[in-house]
Scaffold this motif. Structure first.
Motif, PDB file in Angstrom:
ATOM      1  N   SER A   1       0.824  -1.041   0.033  1.00 24.03           N
ATOM      2  CA  SER A   1       0.094  -0.067   0.044  1.00 24.03           C
ATOM      3  C   SER A   1       1.131   1.200   0.108  1.00 24.03           C
ATOM      4  O   SER A   1       0.388   2.257  -0.681  1.00 24.03           O
ATOM      5  CB  SER A   1      -0.925  -0.073   1.256  1.00 24.03           C
ATOM      6  N   LEU A   2       2.016   1.141   0.769  1.00 27.03           N
ATOM      7  CA  LEU A   2       2.838   2.148   0.774  1.00 27.03           C
ATOM      8  C   LEU A   2       3.496   2.647  -0.594  1.00 27.03           C
ATOM      9  O   LEU A   2       3.906   3.604  -1.036  1.00 27.03           O
ATOM     10  CB  LEU A   2       3.844   2.119   1.882  1.00 27.03           C
ATOM     11  N   ALA A   3       4.042   1.534  -1.179  1.00 23.42           N
ATOM     12  CA  ALA A   3       4.682   1.402  -2.265  1.00 23.42           C
ATOM     13  C   ALA A   3       3.673   2.290  -3.573  1.00 23.42           C
ATOM     14  O   ALA A   3       3.984   3.058  -4.014  1.00 23.42           O
ATOM     15  CB  ALA A   3       5.152   0.036  -3.017  1.00 23.42           C
ATOM     16  N   GLN A   4       2.449   1.680  -3.612  1.00 24.95           N
ATOM     17  CA  GLN A   4       1.576   2.282  -4.514  1.00 24.95           C
ATOM     18  C   GLN A   4       1.077   3.890  -4.117  1.00 24.95           C
ATOM     19  O   GLN A   4       1.127   4.625  -5.013  1.00 24.95           O
ATOM     20  CB  GLN A   4       0.197   1.652  -4.446  1.00 24.95           C
TER      21      GLN A   4
ATOM     22  N   ILE B   1       3.480   6.051  -2.770  1.00 21.55           N
ATOM     23  CA  ILE B   1       4.708   6.624  -3.151  1.00 21.55           C
ATOM     24  C   ILE B   1       4.616   6.759  -4.926  1.00 21.55           C
ATOM     25  O   ILE B   1       4.903   7.811  -5.347  1.00 21.55           O
ATOM     26  CB  ILE B   1       5.889   5.994  -2.736  1.00 21.55           C
ATOM     27  N   GLU B   2       4.329   5.667  -5.459  1.00 21.70           N
ATOM     28  CA  GLU B   2       4.418   5.749  -6.854  1.00 21.70           C
ATOM     29  C   GLU B   2       3.319   6.764  -7.341  1.00 21.70           C
ATOM     30  O   GLU B   2       3.653   7.811  -8.208  1.00 21.70           O
ATOM     31  CB  GLU B   2       3.890   4.416  -7.262  1.00 21.70           C
ATOM     32  N   ALA B   3       2.303   6.912  -6.802  1.00 20.87           N
ATOM     33  CA  ALA B   3       1.253   7.935  -7.180  1.00 20.87           C
ATOM     34  C   ALA B   3       1.722   9.150  -6.878  1.00 20.87           C
ATOM     35  O   ALA B   3       1.338  10.055  -7.639  1.00 20.87           O
ATOM     36  CB  ALA B   3      -0.362   7.415  -6.351  1.00 20.87           C
ATOM     37  N   ALA B   4       2.229   9.347  -5.848  1.00 24.09           N
ATOM     38  CA  ALA B   4       2.616  10.714  -5.304  1.00 24.09           C
ATOM     39  C   ALA B   4       3.727  11.270  -6.579  1.00 24.09           C
ATOM     40  O   ALA B   4       3.543  12.564  -6.974  1.00 24.09           O
ATOM     41  CB  ALA B   4       3.341  10.760  -3.916  1.00 24.09           C
TER      42      ALA B   4
ATOM     43  N   ILE C   1       7.175  14.098 -11.150  1.00 27.49           N
ATOM     44  CA  ILE C   1       8.544  14.108 -11.021  1.00 27.49           C
ATOM     45  C   ILE C   1       9.370  12.915 -11.612  1.00 27.49           C
ATOM     46  O   ILE C   1      10.256  13.112 -12.228  1.00 27.49           O
ATOM     47  CB  ILE C   1       8.735  13.928  -9.556  1.00 27.49           C
ATOM     48  N   TYR C   2       8.354  11.728 -11.535  1.00 30.93           N
ATOM     49  CA  TYR C   2       8.886  10.531 -12.317  1.00 30.93           C
ATOM     50  C   TYR C   2       7.543   9.992 -12.870  1.00 30.93           C
ATOM     51  O   TYR C   2       6.421  10.229 -12.587  1.00 30.93           O
ATOM     52  CB  TYR C   2       9.363   9.411 -11.272  1.00 30.93           C
ATOM     53  N   THR C   3       7.892   9.834 -14.160  1.00 28.95           N
ATOM     54  CA  THR C   3       6.684   9.338 -14.917  1.00 28.95           C
ATOM     55  C   THR C   3       6.405   7.906 -14.729  1.00 28.95           C
ATOM     56  O   THR C   3       5.050   7.606 -15.022  1.00 28.95           O
ATOM     57  CB  THR C   3       6.954   9.302 -16.649  1.00 28.95           C
ATOM     58  N   ASN C   4       7.090   6.736 -14.463  1.00 22.61           N
ATOM     59  CA  ASN C   4       6.883   5.688 -14.630  1.00 22.61           C
ATOM     60  C   ASN C   4       7.746   4.863 -13.355  1.00 22.61           C
ATOM     61  O   ASN C   4       8.298   3.872 -13.594  1.00 22.61           O
ATOM     62  CB  ASN C   4       6.861   4.917 -15.702  1.00 22.61           C
ATOM     63  N   PRO C   5       7.478   5.315 -12.228  1.00 20.94           N
ATOM     64  CA  PRO C   5       8.496   4.857 -10.907  1.00 20.94           C
ATOM     65  C   PRO C   5       7.946   3.349 -10.561  1.00 20.94           C
ATOM     66  O   PRO C   5       6.681   3.104 -10.570  1.00 20.94           O
ATOM     67  CB  PRO C   5       8.341   5.704  -9.980  1.00 20.94           C
ATOM     68  N   THR C   6       8.628   2.465 -10.100  1.00 21.86           N
ATOM     69  CA  THR C   6       8.353   1.025  -9.563  1.00 21.86           C
ATOM     70  C   THR C   6       8.970   1.341  -8.384  1.00 21.86           C
ATOM     71  O   THR C   6      10.195   1.118  -8.310  1.00 21.86           O
ATOM     72  CB  THR C   6       8.899  -0.147 -10.408  1.00 21.86           C
ATOM     73  N   VAL C   7       8.015   1.025  -7.095  1.00 24.36           N
ATOM     74  CA  VAL C   7       8.599   1.300  -5.786  1.00 24.36           C
ATOM     75  C   VAL C   7       8.407  -0.009  -5.121  1.00 24.36           C
ATOM     76  O   VAL C   7       7.281  -0.695  -5.244  1.00 24.36           O
ATOM     77  CB  VAL C   7       7.763   2.163  -4.894  1.00 24.36           C
ATOM     78  N   GLN C   8       9.568  -0.430  -4.336  1.00 26.00           N
ATOM     79  CA  GLN C   8       9.341  -1.816  -3.661  1.00 26.00           C
ATOM     80  C   GLN C   8       9.907  -1.296  -1.934  1.00 26.00           C
ATOM     81  O   GLN C   8      10.657  -0.507  -1.598  1.00 26.00           O
ATOM     82  CB  GLN C   8      10.403  -2.545  -4.093  1.00 26.00           C
TER      83      GLN C   8
END
Length: 187
Positions: free
Chosen positions: A74-77, A79-82, A88-95
């Protein structure tokens, strides 16, 4: 039989990873890895982040993000959305990986000014402003406990550590604490 074993192993793997999805707690540390960002920014965003007592982490470029009480996914999603919504970033993948208490023990606060042992003090969950000053050996005979400065995120606040409510102020990793020199009135 071999196919059944492979299916059972896959189900067991899914169940163990689902149970590993614990919620993030305040006062802990989490590790965040982001892919899909420029190489020169990787070292800045890929890091271990302390979760403040209020439950937030401070992420580069987007600021505070609520982490406590959430699952790592949930936190990763979030952060990606923010990062995407701030463009700032167009397509980040957060882990997001929950770290152990040992990782958190590596964080410090810096105590300086008129204390007996200026320098880094190991951060532990629940560390108060008063405790941090005492871990630095306490104020010298020239140090003022009436105007102790707490610097957090570039903002300065002063506290009178002779007042009970000021003694209980919680510090966070990377805070800087300064005990200033007494003034002409001994304060």
């Amino acid at each position: 039989m071999k196919t059944l074993f492979l299916i059972l192993a896959a189900v067991a793997s899914l169940l163990s990873s689902a149970s590993a999805q614990s919620t993030i707690s305040a006062g802990r540390a989490i590790e965040i890895r982001i892919q899909g960002v420029p190489n020169e920014e990787m070292a800045r965003v890929n890091n271990t982040y302390p979760v403040s007592e209020a439950g937030f982490i401070r992420m580069p470029f987007i600021g505070n993000v609520m982490a406590a009480g959430r699952s790592p996914d949930s936190l990763a999603q979030s952060i990606e959305a923010a990062y995407k919504s701030a463009q700032i970033y167009t397509n980040p993948t957060v882990q997001v990986l929950a770290s152990s208490d040992e990782t958190l023990a590596e964080f410090i606060v810096t105590v300086g000014g008129y204390v007996r042992r200026p320098g880094p003090v190991k951060y532990v969950r629940g560390l108060t402003l008063y405790d941090a000053v005492q871990a630095g050996g306490g104020a010298t005979e020239f140090g003022s406990m009436h105007r102790v400065r707490l610097i957090r995120n570039g903002k300065l606040r002063e506290y009178d550590l002779f007042k009970t409510q000021s003694k209980g102020v919680l510090v966070e990793p990377s805070d800087t604490i300064e005990v200033p020199q007494k003034n002409l009135f001994g304060r």
